[in-house]
Each structure stands twice: as structure tokens, then as C-alpha cells.
Design an enzyme around this catalytic site. Structure first.
Site, short mmCIF file in Angstrom:
data_model
loop_
_atom_site.label_atom_id
_atom_site.label_comp_id
_atom_site.label_asym_id
_atom_site.label_seq_id
_atom_site.Cartn_x
_atom_site.Cartn_y
_atom_site.Cartn_z
N PHE A 1 46.54 30.04 45.88
CA PHE A 1 46.09 30.98 46.91
C PHE A 1 44.91 30.32 47.62
O PHE A 1 43.81 30.26 47.07
CB PHE A 1 45.65 32.26 46.17
CG PHE A 1 45.52 33.49 47.01
CD1 PHE A 1 46.63 34.25 47.34
CD2 PHE A 1 44.27 33.93 47.42
CE1 PHE A 1 46.51 35.42 48.08
CE2 PHE A 1 44.14 35.10 48.17
CZ PHE A 1 45.26 35.84 48.50
N GLU B 1 36.62 29.03 51.08
CA GLU B 1 36.14 27.73 51.57
C GLU B 1 34.72 27.53 51.07
O GLU B 1 34.09 28.48 50.59
CB GLU B 1 36.20 27.71 53.11
CG GLU B 1 37.62 27.90 53.62
CD GLU B 1 37.78 27.70 55.12
OE1 GLU B 1 36.76 27.44 55.81
OE2 GLU B 1 38.93 27.80 55.58
N PRO B 2 34.19 26.30 51.20
CA PRO B 2 32.84 26.07 50.66
C PRO B 2 31.82 27.09 51.16
O PRO B 2 30.96 27.52 50.40
CB PRO B 2 32.52 24.65 51.15
CG PRO B 2 33.85 23.99 51.29
CD PRO B 2 34.80 25.07 51.71
N GLN C 1 27.22 39.22 19.43
CA GLN C 1 26.13 39.85 18.66
C GLN C 1 26.60 40.22 17.25
O GLN C 1 25.90 39.98 16.27
CB GLN C 1 25.65 41.10 19.41
CG GLN C 1 24.33 41.66 18.92
CD GLN C 1 23.17 40.72 19.22
OE1 GLN C 1 23.25 39.90 20.14
NE2 GLN C 1 22.10 40.82 18.46
N HIS D 1 28.99 38.87 15.57
CA HIS D 1 29.24 37.65 14.80
C HIS D 1 27.94 36.90 14.45
O HIS D 1 27.97 35.93 13.70
CB HIS D 1 30.17 36.72 15.57
CG HIS D 1 31.61 37.11 15.55
ND1 HIS D 1 32.10 38.20 16.22
CD2 HIS D 1 32.68 36.56 14.92
CE1 HIS D 1 33.41 38.29 16.02
NE2 HIS D 1 33.78 37.31 15.24
N GLU E 1 38.49 36.72 42.80
CA GLU E 1 39.28 37.75 43.50
C GLU E 1 38.39 38.91 43.94
O GLU E 1 38.79 40.08 43.91
CB GLU E 1 40.48 38.17 42.66
CG GLU E 1 41.37 36.95 42.46
CD GLU E 1 42.77 37.21 42.04
OE1 GLU E 1 43.26 38.32 42.25
OE2 GLU E 1 43.40 36.26 41.53
N SER F 1 31.89 41.67 41.93
CA SER F 1 31.64 43.11 41.70
C SER F 1 31.05 43.74 42.96
O SER F 1 31.34 44.90 43.29
CB SER F 1 30.66 43.29 40.54
OG SER F 1 31.29 42.97 39.32
N1 COS Z 1 44.88 45.72 52.92
C1 COS Z 1 45.34 45.43 54.15
N2 COS Z 1 44.53 45.37 55.23
C2 COS Z 1 43.23 45.63 55.05
C3 COS Z 1 42.69 45.93 53.79
C4 COS Z 1 43.58 46.00 52.69
N3 COS Z 1 43.14 46.31 51.48
N4 COS Z 1 41.36 46.15 53.92
C5 COS Z 1 41.07 45.97 55.21
N5 COS Z 1 42.20 45.65 55.90
C6 COS Z 1 42.33 45.39 57.34
C7 COS Z 1 41.40 46.29 58.14
O1 COS Z 1 42.05 47.49 58.45
C8 COS Z 1 41.15 45.44 59.36
O2 COS Z 1 42.28 45.56 60.20
P1 COS Z 1 42.12 45.69 61.81
O3 COS Z 1 41.79 44.31 62.26
O4 COS Z 1 43.45 46.14 62.26
O5 COS Z 1 41.01 46.68 62.07
C9 COS Z 1 41.15 44.01 58.83
O6 COS Z 1 41.88 44.04 57.59
C10 COS Z 1 39.76 43.47 58.57
O7 COS Z 1 39.10 44.32 57.67
P2 COS Z 1 37.54 44.49 57.64
O8 COS Z 1 37.03 44.74 59.01
O9 COS Z 1 37.23 45.47 56.57
O10 COS Z 1 37.08 43.01 57.23
P3 COS Z 1 35.68 42.47 56.71
O11 COS Z 1 35.49 41.13 57.31
O12 COS Z 1 34.62 43.50 56.87
O13 COS Z 1 35.96 42.16 55.16
C11 COS Z 1 36.05 42.56 52.82
C12 COS Z 1 36.29 43.09 54.24
C13 COS Z 1 34.62 42.24 52.53
C14 COS Z 1 36.53 43.68 51.91
C15 COS Z 1 36.91 41.30 52.61
O14 COS Z 1 36.38 40.22 53.33
C16 COS Z 1 37.02 40.88 51.17
O15 COS Z 1 37.78 41.47 50.40
N6 COS Z 1 36.28 39.83 50.81
C17 COS Z 1 36.37 39.27 49.48
C18 COS Z 1 37.37 38.17 49.52
C19 COS Z 1 37.75 37.80 48.16
O16 COS Z 1 38.10 38.61 47.32
N7 COS Z 1 37.75 36.48 47.90
C20 COS Z 1 38.18 35.95 46.68
C21 COS Z 1 39.36 35.08 46.97
S1 COS Z 1 40.39 34.80 45.63
S2 COS Z 1 39.32 33.85 44.32
#
Ligand code: COS
Length: 382
Positions: free
Chosen positions: A123, A127-128, A336, A338, A363, A366
Site C-alpha cells: 500500500f 511519503e517522507p 510488569q 513477568h 494505518e 491515535s
Molecule cells: N472514505 C471515503 N472517503 C472519505 C473518507 C472515508 N472514510 N473520509 C473522507 N473522505 C472524503 C471526503 O468526503 C472528501 O471528499 P470530497 O473531496 O468529495 O469533499 C475527501 O475524502 C477528503 O477528505 P478530507 O477533506 O477529510 O481530507 P483531509 O485532508 O482533511 O484528511 C484525514 C482527512 C486526516 C482523516 C486523512 O488524511 C487521514 O486519514 N490521514 C491519515 C492517513 C493514514 O492513515 N496514513 C497511514 C497510511 S498506512 S501506514
């Protein structure tokens, strides 16, 4: 309302439990020490249908659903979190292709992914400089005729060096923010895809984590996943499911910590009786058991909503938040209980302590889970 798994779910759980006990547990400590990717275990998981539990049978998956998947992952994680995360990411990639791919893409990519022939799926989102703020990615994709040319760098990619297929997200319209991101299915031997640094990790050491350079990497238009500009939403939808997976993994971790601790607490004597009979220790076991139950129920509830086709982003984030934080408490209590022995690699809880730490990070940290939950809570108020 029922809390009992059905026959199919129980069968998948039992299959995972047996494989975890007989094949994974005996080699987990050694694979951790040598940071060795457990290729033969991943192949075995593929043969049992555990790399694509929630992918339709028509494409080589088990078609057993999201609840069965969560139950299976709990079993794998109780034996080894590293093997569990390789399976979790592969399942997440498979589900994403099954849901958003074209028929041709499903037929081509899912069978070798599900069978384990391709070792794993990866997946490629982070990115950095773009982790929690995934939309700030810099990787670019530019179309030249029937080919997309990708340039950029991905980081923290689980199985990125061994996976047969990597879902890579790139900006196709950098001015369009979250609506300018597109997903691509990149094969491991794609020209211009170069595996970079292997991370030397605290835990889950048998799972490989690499950076990937995309240096003029060519991807055919037929391997664009989903519509142009829809990639970010595809990523967030995939992560919703992925978070149920990490919640399941954390639940399995808690169970392993509890099992090891109660065994030890009954064997080890202090002040003339087993330490389990000292209330200080018994209460720690009670807290671990309570954390396990809460994590398990919240994880299965999120999985059940997902399986029913209902919204589950909030429940997935809550389950991941609760279970991964509870796992930190559980592994700390296990060490703790152990005492000094728990701080050595002679006992399984030392590895559990290291393996659990990443669960509040990957993913979505928190803090990101709280952000997702808070948005939903505030939306509920109108
Ligand atoms: N499923 C589908 N679409 C979603 C969604 C979900 N759960 N949550 C939000 N969206 C949609 C929104 O509706 C929005 O759509 P529109 O462009 O049509 O308005 C779009 O996605 C962007 O959403 P949003 O504006 O909420 O984006 P943000 O940039 O504010 O980011 C977070 C939201 C912070 C929740 C997101 O960036 C995130 O989950 N970050 C963590 C990433 C992560 O888990 N990385 C680990 C990678 S794997 S190790």
C-alpha cells in the site's frame, strides 16, 4: 443481536488458529531475531485463503466476509504480529482492487495475490514528508499516451520489496488538493520502480518496511485504479477497512499478553504463593481481560457494520484507537507481571512489547483516529 460467530466465521477462525499455533508460533521468535520475511508462512496463508478472506471466490478469495477476516487476524496476531501485518496489508490491497478495480484488473491481480504466489500486496500512500497529512504527497503522475509516468518517493511501505503489486497514489492534478490524487496498480518489476532503504525496526521485524523510489516509473493506463482524481477517497475507504484489521491485530496482541501473563502468574511464586493470588497481579490480569473484551467487541462491531454495507468509518477509527491503546497497556502490564524476566528475550512478552508499539502509529496514528471520531461526533450534533 448476536455475539456468536456463524459456522463459516468459526471455520475461518479455526483454520487461522491452527495455522497460527502449528506454523507461525514456533518460528516467530527466530524470524524476529533475524528480521527474516516469512515467505513460506505467507504462502501457507495463501493456500488457506487467509490472504484474501473478504475477496469474492470468483477472484481466488475466500468470500467469507469482514467479520471472518477480523477473527482470523486476531488469531494470526496472537502468534506473531509481523506475519499478521503482512496478511493484513495483503487483504487490504485485495479488497481495494476487488472494490475499485475493473473486471480485467480483478482477474489479473487478485488470483496471484490471494494464493500467495505474489508473496504479498503493498500500500504505497505515505511519503517522507506526508504521513498523517496524506494529501500533501508529492509523487506526481503525468500521462503520456497510454502510459502514466510516476516520479516521487514512498516511505514506510510494508512488504514494498517483496509484493507482487503495490497500490501507489500520486498527484495527477496538483492544484486540485484531495481531488487531484489518482491510484495506480504498480507491479514489482515496473521499469523505474526502485526499492530503497530497509527500515531497522523496534518490532514486527519479520515484516519488511522499505522506501520506494519512483524514477520515471511507467504504468499503463489500464492499471489506473478507479477514476482520475478519486484516489484519495479510495485510500481513505481502504484505510477504514485497514483500521479494522489493526484493531483485530491489537486484540490478538492483548490476548497473547494475557495468556502469557496468567500462565506465568500461576507458576511463579512469591511470598509463599503463586503471584496470581496477590491482588496486585490479579487486578492487572483483570484489567487486561477487560481491555481484551472491549477491543474484541468494538472490532467485531466495526467489521459487522462493514459486512452489512453500513457506514463504519467512525466505528473502525474507534476500534483501532481503543484496541491499539489498550494493547500498549496490556503489553506493559505483561512485562510488569513477568518482572525482570519479562525484560529478556527468554519470555514472549518482550517481543510482544516491541511488536505492539507500532499499533498506535500505522494505518493512522491515535491522533488521526481521534480526528476522524471527533469530526463524526461534531457532525452528529448538526
Ligand atoms: N472514505 C471515503 N472517503 C472519505 C473518507 C472515508 N472514510 N473520509 C473522507 N473522505 C472524503 C471526503 O468526503 C472528501 O471528499 P470530497 O473531496 O468529495 O469533499 C475527501 O475524502 C477528503 O477528505 P478530507 O477533506 O477529510 O481530507 P483531509 O485532508 O482533511 O484528511 C484525514 C482527512 C486526516 C482523516 C486523512 O488524511 C487521514 O486519514 N490521514 C491519515 C492517513 C493514514 O492513515 N496514513 C497511514 C497510511 S498506512 S501506514
Amino acid at each position: 443481536m448476536t455475539f456468536e460467530p456463524n459456522e463459516l466465521q468459526q471455520a475461518v477462525q479455526e483454520t487461522a488458529r491452527r495455522f497460527a499455533r502449528e506454523r507461525i508460533a514456533p518460528v516467530a521468535a527466530e524470524n524476529d531475531r533475524s528480521a527474516r520475511f516469512p515467505r513460506e508462512l505467507v504462502h501457507g496463508l495463501g493456500e488457506l485463503g487467509l490472504l484474501a478472506v473478504n475477496v469474492p471466490e470468483a477472484y481466488g478469495g475466500s468470500g467469507a466476509g469482514a467479520v471472518a477476516y477480523a477473527l482470523a487476524l486476531m488469531e494470526l496476531a496472537a502468534a506473531d504480529c509481523a506475519t499478521a501485518v503482512i496478511a493484513a496489508v495483503t487483504n487490504m490491497v485485495g479488497e481495494t482492487i476487488a472494490r475499485f478495480g475493473t473486471e480485467a484488473q480483478r482477474r489479473r491481480f487478485l488470483p496471484p495475490l490471494a494464493s500467495g504466489e505474489w508473496a504479498a500486496g503493498a500500500f504505497g500512500l505515505s511519503e517522507p514528508q506526508a504521513g498523517s497529512d496524506a494529501a500533501s504527497m508529492r509523487t506526481r503522475a503525468v500521462r503520456r499516451g497510454d502510459v502514466w509516468v510516476l516520479d516521487g518517493e514512498k516511505q514506510w511501505i510494508t512488504s514494498g520489496d517483496v509484493a507482487g503489486v503495490i497500490v501507489v497514489w500520486a498527484k495527477t492534478d496538483p492544484e486540485a488538493g484531495t481531488r487531484g490524487v489518482t491510484a495506480f496498480l504498480v507491479e514489482r518489476d515496473a521499469p523505474g520502480l526502485v526499492v530503497g532503504r530497509h527500515e531497522e525496526k523496534m518490532g514486527i521485524r519479520a515484516s519488511s518496511t522499505v522506501s520506494l523510489a519512483l524514477d520515471g516509473c511507467e504504468v499503463p493506463e489500464a492499471q489506473r485504479l478507479g477514476p482520475e482524481g478519486e484516489g484519495f477517497r479510495i485510500a481513505l475507504a481502504a484505510l477504514d477497512g485497514g483500521r479494522v484489521g489493526i484493531a483485530a491485530q491489537a486484540t490478538g496482541t492483548i490476548r497473547a499478553a494475557l495468556d502469557a501473563s496468567r500462565r506465568y502468574a500461576k507458576e511463579r511464586h512469591a511470598f509463599g504463593r503463586p503471584i496470581a493470588e496477590h491482588q496486585a497481579v490479579a487486578f492487572m490480569l483483570a484489567d487486561m481481560a477487560t481491555d481484551h473484551e472491549a477491543s474484541r467487541l468494538m472490532t467485531l462491531r466495526a467489521a459487522a457494520l462493514k459486512e452489512a454495507g453500513a457506514p463504519f468509518a467512525r466505528e473502525a477509527a474507534m476500534a483501532k484507537l481503543l484496541a491499539s491503546e489498550a494493547a500498549q497497556r496490556a503489553v506493559s502490564r505483561a512485562v510488569q507481571i513477568h518482572g525482570g524476566y519479562g525484560y529478556t528475550s527468554d519470555y514472549s512478552v518482550e517481543k510482544l512489547f516491541r511488536d505492539a508499539r507500532v499499533q498506535t502509529l500505522y494505518e493512522g496514528t491515535s491522533e488521526i483516529q481521534r480526528l476522524v471520531v471527533a469530526r463524526e461526533v461534531l457532525r452528529d450534533l448538526g
